[in-house]
Design a protein around this motif. Structure first.
Motif, PDB file in Angstrom:
ATOM      1  N   PHE A  87       0.832  -1.202   0.000  1.00  0.00           N
ATOM      2  CA  PHE A  87       0.000   0.000   0.000  1.00  0.00           C
ATOM      3  C   PHE A  87       0.867   1.253   0.000  1.00  0.00           C
ATOM      4  O   PHE A  87       1.997   1.233   0.464  1.00  0.00           O
ATOM      5  CB  PHE A  87      -0.918   0.016   1.222  1.00  0.00           C
ATOM      6  N   GLY A  88       0.306   2.362  -0.497  1.00  0.00           N
ATOM      7  CA  GLY A  88       1.025   3.626  -0.518  1.00  0.00           C
ATOM      8  C   GLY A  88       0.819   4.438   0.744  1.00  0.00           C
ATOM      9  O   GLY A  88       1.780   4.861   1.388  1.00  0.00           O
ATOM     10  N   SER A  89      -0.463   4.635   1.111  1.00  0.00           N
ATOM     11  CA  SER A  89      -0.746   5.437   2.293  1.00  0.00           C
ATOM     12  C   SER A  89      -2.162   5.179   2.796  1.00  0.00           C
ATOM     13  O   SER A  89      -2.993   4.631   2.078  1.00  0.00           O
ATOM     14  CB  SER A  89      -0.581   6.928   1.994  1.00  0.00           C
ATOM     15  N   VAL A  90      -2.393   5.606   4.032  1.00  0.00           N
ATOM     16  CA  VAL A  90      -3.731   5.605   4.627  1.00  0.00           C
ATOM     17  C   VAL A  90      -3.878   6.896   5.425  1.00  0.00           C
ATOM     18  O   VAL A  90      -2.895   7.496   5.839  1.00  0.00           O
ATOM     19  CB  VAL A  90      -4.000   4.406   5.567  1.00  0.00           C
ATOM     20  N   VAL A 130      -5.869   0.891   1.402  1.00  0.00           N
ATOM     21  CA  VAL A 130      -6.483  -0.258   2.074  1.00  0.00           C
ATOM     22  C   VAL A 130      -7.990  -0.277   1.807  1.00  0.00           C
ATOM     23  O   VAL A 130      -8.591  -1.346   1.700  1.00  0.00           O
ATOM     24  CB  VAL A 130      -6.220  -0.200   3.597  1.00  0.00           C
ATOM     25  N   LEU A 131      -8.590   0.889   1.669  1.00  0.00           N
ATOM     26  CA  LEU A 131     -10.025   0.992   1.455  1.00  0.00           C
ATOM     27  C   LEU A 131     -10.396   1.081  -0.021  1.00  0.00           C
ATOM     28  O   LEU A 131     -11.570   1.136  -0.367  1.00  0.00           O
ATOM     29  CB  LEU A 131     -10.582   2.221   2.188  1.00  0.00           C
ATOM     30  N   SER A 132      -9.420   1.105  -0.904  1.00  0.00           N
ATOM     31  CA  SER A 132      -9.669   1.412  -2.315  1.00  0.00           C
ATOM     32  C   SER A 132     -10.356   0.302  -3.097  1.00  0.00           C
ATOM     33  O   SER A 132     -10.794   0.527  -4.206  1.00  0.00           O
ATOM     34  CB  SER A 132      -8.366   1.798  -3.011  1.00  0.00           C
ATOM     35  N   ASP A 133     -10.488  -0.888  -2.520  1.00  0.00           N
ATOM     36  CA  ASP A 133     -11.141  -1.963  -3.275  1.00  0.00           C
ATOM     37  C   ASP A 133     -12.667  -1.857  -3.219  1.00  0.00           C
ATOM     38  O   ASP A 133     -13.378  -2.703  -3.734  1.00  0.00           O
ATOM     39  CB  ASP A 133     -10.674  -3.335  -2.797  1.00  0.00           C
ATOM     40  N   VAL A 144     -12.579   1.607   8.943  1.00  0.00           N
ATOM     41  CA  VAL A 144     -12.250   0.630   9.984  1.00  0.00           C
ATOM     42  C   VAL A 144     -12.005   1.416  11.263  1.00  0.00           C
ATOM     43  O   VAL A 144     -11.258   2.387  11.259  1.00  0.00           O
ATOM     44  CB  VAL A 144     -10.974  -0.180   9.641  1.00  0.00           C
ATOM     45  N   SER A 145     -12.654   0.999  12.341  1.00  0.00           N
ATOM     46  CA  SER A 145     -12.411   1.651  13.631  1.00  0.00           C
ATOM     47  C   SER A 145     -11.674   0.674  14.539  1.00  0.00           C
ATOM     48  O   SER A 145     -11.925  -0.532  14.510  1.00  0.00           O
ATOM     49  CB  SER A 145     -13.719   2.121  14.268  1.00  0.00           C
ATOM     50  N   TYR A 151     -14.636  -3.517  11.057  1.00  0.00           N
ATOM     51  CA  TYR A 151     -14.581  -3.238   9.627  1.00  0.00           C
ATOM     52  C   TYR A 151     -15.999  -2.930   9.155  1.00  0.00           C
ATOM     53  O   TYR A 151     -16.864  -3.804   9.168  1.00  0.00           O
ATOM     54  CB  TYR A 151     -14.015  -4.441   8.868  1.00  0.00           C
ATOM     55  N   HIS A 152     -16.229  -1.684   8.756  1.00  0.00           N
ATOM     56  CA  HIS A 152     -17.537  -1.249   8.273  1.00  0.00           C
ATOM     57  C   HIS A 152     -17.545  -1.411   6.753  1.00  0.00           C
ATOM     58  O   HIS A 152     -16.877  -0.649   6.046  1.00  0.00           O
ATOM     59  CB  HIS A 152     -17.800   0.202   8.675  1.00  0.00           C
ATOM     60  N   THR A 153     -18.269  -2.409   6.287  1.00  0.00           N
ATOM     61  CA  THR A 153     -18.255  -2.751   4.868  1.00  0.00           C
ATOM     62  C   THR A 153     -19.347  -2.014   4.102  1.00  0.00           C
ATOM     63  O   THR A 153     -20.340  -1.584   4.673  1.00  0.00           O
ATOM     64  CB  THR A 153     -18.426  -4.269   4.668  1.00  0.00           C
ATOM     65  N   ILE A 154     -19.132  -1.910   2.821  1.00  0.00           N
ATOM     66  CA  ILE A 154     -20.123  -1.332   1.933  1.00  0.00           C
ATOM     67  C   ILE A 154     -21.115  -2.441   1.587  1.00  0.00           C
ATOM     68  O   ILE A 154     -20.712  -3.559   1.251  1.00  0.00           O
ATOM     69  CB  ILE A 154     -19.445  -0.756   0.673  1.00  0.00           C
ATOM     70  N   ALA A 155     -22.383  -2.131   1.702  1.00  0.00           N
ATOM     71  CA  ALA A 155     -23.462  -3.108   1.496  1.00  0.00           C
ATOM     72  C   ALA A 155     -23.257  -4.269   2.463  1.00  0.00           C
ATOM     73  O   ALA A 155     -22.934  -4.051   3.622  1.00  0.00           O
ATOM     74  CB  ALA A 155     -23.519  -3.551   0.039  1.00  0.00           C
TER      75      ALA A 155
END
Length: 151
Positions: free
Chosen positions: A65-68, A91-94, A100-101, A122-126
């Motif tokens: 990864f590059g950055s967060v 990390v979230l780009s997919d 994520v908390s 991990y708070h997921t999309i859908a």
């Protein structure tokens, strides 16, 4: 949105106050010095280092990864508790994870060391499912960094 919770626990021989100081409060200075291949540097984008602060962490050459970017949600120095959220980055780009908390608690152990308890949400999309193996791989890398700090 779904939520996947992952809990870990491990021990250290270092007392909680000292571990909190180095692993939480001074980590932005410490890790780039001892493991530049993991973390190249940290930049405060907003805030003073306390709750509400937004930081950009740039990973080293050895990272996939590059950055967060993360936001500090809370720091309880008296009870050795640290809360933060991952809000942007590779990390979230997919497009599976919204954010994520994390909550990290350092508790005194009977032998004078520390029990480190960490909860990741991990708070997921859908209703995307997060595989435990994926989370474990990331936690293993974090554990390796922790061992460097401990040393």
């Amino acid at each position: 949105m779904g939520v996947f919770t992952y809990e870990t626990e491990f021990t250290s021989v270092i007392p909680p106050s000292r571990l909190f100081r180095s692993f939480i409060l001074d980590v932005d200075n410490l890790i780039p010095k001892i493991a530049p291949q993991a973390i190249k540097g940290t930049e405060i984008l907003q805030g003073d280092g306390g709750p509400g602060t937004i930081k950009k962490v740039t990973f080293g050459e050895g990272s996939q990864f590059g950055s967060v970017t993360h936001k500090i949600d809370g720091i309880d120095k008296a009870n050795f508790v640290y809360n933060y959220s991952l809000i942007e980055g590779d990390v979230l780009s997919d497009h599976k994870i919204e954010n994520v908390s994390y909550e990290t608690k350092l508790l005194a152990s009977a032998d004078g060391g520390t029990v480190v308890k960490s909860i990741s949400n991990y708070h997921t999309i859908a209703d995307v499912e997060i595989k435990e193996e994926h989370v474990k791989a990331g936690k293993e890398k974090a554990s390796q960094l922790f061992k460097l700090v401990e040393g």
